[in-house]
Enzyme design. Structure first.
Site: not given
Length: 262
Positions: A33-34, A36, A89-91, A104, A111, A129
């Site tokens: 999710t997010g 990126t 996934d993003g971070a 965030g 997640e 990041k």
């Protein structure tokens, strides 16, 4: 929103595009999710439509589920999948040991469950990041609504004994109301500035009544794809100890994906 992608969007796309190449036919894929991760979902959707890629996607939020269905990915639940081949996934932050702060976007609980149920977790991120020490990004913790102010007070009291620089906590809001996660919980954001011992922090916070989960992902990420605005992608494998450099070519059209701005 027409025209050339910004350097930050190019970096996110480059990381997502390279990570998408790790997905093989028949895989069960955790979809993050997010912003990126949204690039990743669109890249996979393009591969499904144009290359005939056959995958089953397990989304980590209702937003991701909606996007995945929109781009043609077969969406199933984690219970249906039981176990995943890969999660991408993003971070919000990652350090040199590939420990992460996530949440965030408010989906940290799903997640973490999805990432933990995967043979491999890949993080996609732009170079901004990466941090030397986690904590500049507020650490989200998911708490049940009942007695959340008491939980907040307990958290603030506990922070006194932990290796952090700041101890301010705030309830995440959605306009005039508290932000509510897909699981019906609230999120407290911990403004710590620096987390000296992320492993200790994760263990201590999760022992507190009212806390459902925290946004520290320790020893979960296996590989990070770091994108740059010029198309370079650096891939770091924590287990092999390797660092590889590649380049993703951008197609200079009005829109990278024709449906992105519809």
């Amino acid at each position: 929103m027409r025209g050339t992608l910004s350097p930050i969007d190019k970096a996110k796309y480059a990381a997502a595009r390279r990570a998408a190449d790790l997905v093989e036919d028949g895989m069960r894929v955790g979809l993050g999710t997010g912003s990126t991760a949204a690039w990743l979902v669109r890249c996979l959707g393009e591969m499904v439509r144009e290359d005939g890629l056959k995958i089953r996607g397990v989304p980590t939020s209702s937003r991701t589920a909606a996007l995945a269905r929109e781009v043609g990915i077969n969406v199933i639940s984690l219970d249906e999948a039981r176990w995943l081949d890969i999660t991408i996934d993003g971070a919000d932050e990652f350090d040199g040991n590939l420990n992460l702060i996530k949440g965030g976007g408010g989906a940290l609980l799903q997640e973490k469950i999805v990432a933990a149920a995967s043979d491999m977790m890949v993080v996609i991120a732009d170079a901004g990041k990466e941090v030397g020490t986690l904590g500049a990004f507020p650490l989200p913790i998911e708490v049940i609504p009942f007695g959340w102010q008491t939980t907040q007070a307990l958290v603030e009291e506990t922070l006194i004994s932990l290796d952090v620089l700041g101890r301010q906590t705030t309830l995440r809001m959605n306009g005039a109301k508290p932000f509510v996660t897909d699981e019906g919980n609230y999120i407290l954001d911990l403004h710590l500035q620096r987390i000296g011992n992320p492993r200790q922090m994760a263990l201590v916070i999760n022992q507190m009544p009212g806390v459902v989960e925290n946004g520290l992902f320790i020893d979960i990420c296996d590989l990070v794809c770091i994108g740059h605005g010029d198309g370079r992608v650096e891939m770091r494998d924590i287990h092999k100890g390797t660092i590889e450099q590649e380049r993703v070519e951008f197609v200079e059209t009005e829109n990278l994906f024709s449906d992105l701005y519809d």
